[in-house]
Design a protein around this motif. Structure first.
Motif, PDB file in Angstrom:
ATOM      1  N   THR A  86       0.910  -1.049   0.137  1.00  0.00           N
ATOM      2  CA  THR A  86       0.016   0.065  -0.123  1.00  0.00           C
ATOM      3  C   THR A  86       0.942   1.297   0.117  1.00  0.00           C
ATOM      4  O   THR A  86       1.727   1.276   0.934  1.00  0.00           O
ATOM      5  CB  THR A  86      -0.824  -0.112   1.226  1.00  0.00           C
ATOM      6  OG1 THR A  86      -1.744  -1.201   1.288  1.00  0.00           O
ATOM      7  CG2 THR A  86      -1.667   1.287   1.317  1.00  0.00           C
ATOM      8  N   VAL A  87       0.641   2.083  -0.904  1.00  0.00           N
ATOM      9  CA  VAL A  87       1.363   3.346  -1.149  1.00  0.00           C
ATOM     10  C   VAL A  87       0.476   4.510  -0.371  1.00  0.00           C
ATOM     11  O   VAL A  87      -0.653   4.446  -0.375  1.00  0.00           O
ATOM     12  CB  VAL A  87       1.972   3.678  -2.543  1.00  0.00           C
ATOM     13  CG1 VAL A  87       2.811   2.574  -2.858  1.00  0.00           C
ATOM     14  CG2 VAL A  87       0.524   3.854  -3.334  1.00  0.00           C
ATOM     15  N   ALA A  88       1.055   5.637   0.002  1.00  0.00           N
ATOM     16  CA  ALA A  88       0.442   6.532   0.587  1.00  0.00           C
ATOM     17  C   ALA A  88      -0.364   7.384  -0.512  1.00  0.00           C
ATOM     18  O   ALA A  88       0.165   7.435  -1.805  1.00  0.00           O
ATOM     19  CB  ALA A  88       1.523   7.706   1.212  1.00  0.00           C
ATOM     20  N   ASN A  89      -1.308   7.990  -0.219  1.00  0.00           N
ATOM     21  CA  ASN A  89      -2.156   8.767  -1.207  1.00  0.00           C
ATOM     22  C   ASN A  89      -1.459   9.721  -2.113  1.00  0.00           C
ATOM     23  O   ASN A  89      -1.679  10.190  -3.257  1.00  0.00           O
ATOM     24  CB  ASN A  89      -3.204   9.557  -0.429  1.00  0.00           C
ATOM     25  CG  ASN A  89      -4.399   8.562   0.199  1.00  0.00           C
ATOM     26  OD1 ASN A  89      -4.504   7.510  -0.462  1.00  0.00           O
ATOM     27  ND2 ASN A  89      -4.991   8.851   1.138  1.00  0.00           N
ATOM     28  N   GLY A  90      -0.476  10.551  -1.569  1.00  0.00           N
ATOM     29  CA  GLY A  90       0.507  11.534  -2.100  1.00  0.00           C
ATOM     30  C   GLY A  90       1.262  11.048  -3.380  1.00  0.00           C
ATOM     31  O   GLY A  90       1.789  11.775  -4.229  1.00  0.00           O
ATOM     32  N   ILE A  91       1.431   9.841  -3.356  1.00  0.00           N
ATOM     33  CA  ILE A  91       2.181   9.210  -4.297  1.00  0.00           C
ATOM     34  C   ILE A  91       1.365   8.382  -5.307  1.00  0.00           C
ATOM     35  O   ILE A  91       2.142   7.754  -6.536  1.00  0.00           O
ATOM     36  CB  ILE A  91       3.385   8.457  -3.742  1.00  0.00           C
ATOM     37  CG1 ILE A  91       4.489   8.061  -4.840  1.00  0.00           C
ATOM     38  CG2 ILE A  91       2.963   7.049  -3.203  1.00  0.00           C
ATOM     39  CD1 ILE A  91       5.177   9.403  -5.422  1.00  0.00           C
ATOM     40  N   LYS A  92       0.280   7.923  -5.016  1.00  0.00           N
ATOM     41  CA  LYS A  92      -0.532   7.112  -5.923  1.00  0.00           C
ATOM     42  C   LYS A  92      -0.856   7.564  -7.443  1.00  0.00           C
ATOM     43  O   LYS A  92      -0.729   6.761  -8.339  1.00  0.00           O
ATOM     44  CB  LYS A  92      -1.873   6.988  -5.350  1.00  0.00           C
ATOM     45  CG  LYS A  92      -2.063   5.898  -4.147  1.00  0.00           C
ATOM     46  CD  LYS A  92      -3.445   5.581  -3.756  1.00  0.00           C
ATOM     47  CE  LYS A  92      -3.396   4.838  -2.641  1.00  0.00           C
ATOM     48  NZ  LYS A  92      -4.827   4.501  -2.153  1.00  0.00           N
ATOM     49  N   GLN A  93      -0.794   8.836  -7.652  1.00  0.00           N
ATOM     50  CA  GLN A  93      -0.883   9.414  -9.076  1.00  0.00           C
ATOM     51  C   GLN A  93       0.115   9.644  -9.605  1.00  0.00           C
ATOM     52  O   GLN A  93       0.450  10.222 -11.003  1.00  0.00           O
ATOM     53  CB  GLN A  93      -1.623  10.575  -8.896  1.00  0.00           C
ATOM     54  CG  GLN A  93      -3.193  10.484  -8.117  1.00  0.00           C
ATOM     55  CD  GLN A  93      -3.855   9.545  -9.065  1.00  0.00           C
ATOM     56  OE1 GLN A  93      -4.024   9.570 -10.086  1.00  0.00           O
ATOM     57  NE2 GLN A  93      -4.774   8.770  -8.414  1.00  0.00           N
ATOM     58  N   GLY A  94       1.565   9.666  -8.974  1.00  0.00           N
ATOM     59  CA  GLY A  94       2.711   9.829  -9.737  1.00  0.00           C
ATOM     60  C   GLY A  94       3.442   8.641 -10.021  1.00  0.00           C
ATOM     61  O   GLY A  94       3.296   8.165 -11.281  1.00  0.00           O
ATOM     62  N   GLU A  95       4.195   8.055  -9.117  1.00  0.00           N
ATOM     63  CA  GLU A  95       5.291   6.858  -9.236  1.00  0.00           C
ATOM     64  C   GLU A  95       5.126   5.717  -8.244  1.00  0.00           C
ATOM     65  O   GLU A  95       6.034   5.588  -7.516  1.00  0.00           O
ATOM     66  CB  GLU A  95       6.864   7.312  -9.299  1.00  0.00           C
ATOM     67  CG  GLU A  95       6.852   8.601 -10.469  1.00  0.00           C
ATOM     68  CD  GLU A  95       7.923   9.595  -9.935  1.00  0.00           C
ATOM     69  OE1 GLU A  95       8.530   9.569  -8.838  1.00  0.00           O
ATOM     70  OE2 GLU A  95       8.174  10.589 -10.807  1.00  0.00           O
ATOM     71  N   PRO A  96       3.845   5.245  -8.304  1.00  0.00           N
ATOM     72  CA  PRO A  96       3.598   4.147  -7.263  1.00  0.00           C
ATOM     73  C   PRO A  96       4.496   3.308  -7.423  1.00  0.00           C
ATOM     74  O   PRO A  96       4.954   2.526  -6.148  1.00  0.00           O
ATOM     75  CB  PRO A  96       2.066   3.948  -7.527  1.00  0.00           C
ATOM     76  CG  PRO A  96       2.012   4.064  -8.886  1.00  0.00           C
ATOM     77  CD  PRO A  96       2.817   5.459  -9.310  1.00  0.00           C
ATOM     78  N   LEU A  97       4.840   2.527  -8.353  1.00  0.00           N
ATOM     79  CA  LEU A  97       5.577   1.258  -8.579  1.00  0.00           C
ATOM     80  C   LEU A  97       6.796   1.201  -7.836  1.00  0.00           C
ATOM     81  O   LEU A  97       7.280   0.327  -7.105  1.00  0.00           O
ATOM     82  CB  LEU A  97       5.727   0.959  -9.936  1.00  0.00           C
ATOM     83  CG  LEU A  97       6.179  -0.746 -10.056  1.00  0.00           C
ATOM     84  CD1 LEU A  97       5.659  -1.679  -9.354  1.00  0.00           C
ATOM     85  CD2 LEU A  97       6.283  -0.971 -11.717  1.00  0.00           C
ATOM     86  N   LEU A  98       7.655   2.454  -8.162  1.00  0.00           N
ATOM     87  CA  LEU A  98       9.049   2.619  -7.620  1.00  0.00           C
ATOM     88  C   LEU A  98       8.970   2.390  -5.866  1.00  0.00           C
ATOM     89  O   LEU A  98       9.676   1.749  -5.279  1.00  0.00           O
ATOM     90  CB  LEU A  98       9.623   3.928  -8.018  1.00  0.00           C
ATOM     91  CG  LEU A  98      10.949   4.207  -7.324  1.00  0.00           C
ATOM     92  CD1 LEU A  98      11.983   3.157  -7.533  1.00  0.00           C
ATOM     93  CD2 LEU A  98      11.516   5.539  -7.766  1.00  0.00           C
TER      94      LEU A  98
END
Length: 355
Positions: free
Chosen positions: A187-199
């Motif tokens: 689970t990634v934070a909301n602030g990064i979900k729209q940017g570069e979540p996979l890294l």
């Protein structure tokens, strides 16, 4: 004799289709003491490798086998192995009748032990035959790593890990947010979900595997670019070797990559930006393209054999778009390749999917 036989075995193990080429060369060499490249059906890459390995020798008026007996022995051994396998398959029924007298546990134990012994022997033999090749690949990958460790003293100072540049601290923030929030690494934070979540997700998963603490996060961030560089090195070696059919081209290409300044900097230890991750995925994607071009499928059945590579390509393309918000731009060469490949197929009146 044993050296040349081992070399022939190594080539056939790596590329089974060369068995036919060796058979043809042996026949031509038997009929003619000296022959030319035009007398055989072999590509220049393979022929150059045969000469460099000492299997074929240059003569005044052409070429000849350095040791025809060794080549013949290697081919005969290969034929005997294939015959033994066919015989074993043919006698499976009779052996199953005998095995019925044993308990299921005994049968299972014997089968498992036999499989393990066979696998270990095969691995040992493969390593022994391909020792020089393995050492050369390990050596050139070590060169890749060495050039990425130039800044190691700048990164590790007095017990601290200092990342190179400003952008890597952006990813450090999100990885440490995962560490302090104690959430699932998937689970990634909301602030990064729209940017570069996979890294970020990948860094979180690896951090969790190494304990999940701040110290583990620091080490993962510092070393991940070097690991990505190794992935790039392996990919470049595979691409060069597959397209040229000559492992020397693969080694030379990887050595050039090792010393390429822009790649060495972007995959340097401590440079935990997205670039290393992007280029590693991109390299894997283009390995699949090289596999397709090298195989040159001529039918649907052969095309289906490439299914694992096709799946890997699809996963790689999808992963690349999730690794960086502008990652699709780096896939432009793949689109150009597809267009050129389609136009070339139409020009030669062959299927776009297979030849």
């Amino acid at each position: 004799m044993s050296d040349i036989r081992d070399e022939v075995d190594a080539i056939i193990d790596d590329r089974p289709e060369t068995h036919r080429v060796f058979t043809e060369i042996l026949q031509v060499d038997t009929e003619h003491s000296v022959w030319t490249f035009e007398d055989i059906e072999a590509d220049t890459g393979l022929f150059g490798e045969l000469v460099s390995r000492g299997i074929v020798e240059k003569q005044d008026d052409g070429y000849s086998l350095a040791d025809p007996t060794a080549v013949d022995a290697a081919l005969a051994h290969r034929d005997n192995v294939n015959h033994a396998k066919n015989t074993e398959l043919a006698t499976d029924g009779s052996r199953s009748d005998v095995s019925e007298t044993l308990s299921d546990d005994d049968n299972g134990r014997r089968y498992l032990n036999g499989q393990i012994d066979t696998s270990v022997d095969r691995i040992i033999k493969t390593i022994s035959i391909n020792r020089d090749r393995i050492l050369s690949v390990v050596g050139v990958l070590a060169l890749v790593v060495v050039f990425r460790l130039v800044a190691v003293r700048s990164v590790f100072q007095e017990g601290y890990v200092l990342l190179l540049g400003n952008d890597p601290y952006f990813y450090r923030y999100w990885v440490f947010d995962f560490v302090t929030a104690n959430r699932s690494p998937l689970t990634v934070a909301n602030g990064i979900k729209q940017g570069e979540p996979l890294l970020v997700a990948t860094l979180q998963i690896v951090t969790a595997l190494f304990g999940g603490g701040p110290a583990a996060a620091e080490q993962v961030l510092a070393w991940y670019p070097v690991a990505a560089a190794v992935v790039c090195g392996v990919s470049v070696y595979l691409i060069g070797t597959r397209l040229s059919d000559d492992r020397r081209v693969g080694l030379a290409s990887t050595a050039i990559l090792a010393t390429l300044p822009v790649h060495a900097y972007r995959t340097s230890i401590g440079f935990a930006d997205h670039h290393a991750f992007d280029v590693a995925i991109l390299a894997v994607v283009f390995v699949t393209v090289a596999a397709y071009e090298r195989t040159s499928p001529t039918s649907i059945s052969q095309l289906l054999e490439l299914t694992p590579w096709i799946i890997l390509a699809g996963v790689g393309i999808g992963a690349h778009t999730l690794a960086w918000n502008a990652g699709a731009l780096l896939l432009t060469p793949l689109g150009v390749y597809g267009v050129i490949r389609a136009l070339a197929s139409v020009r030669h009146d062959v299927s776009v999917l297979y030849r």
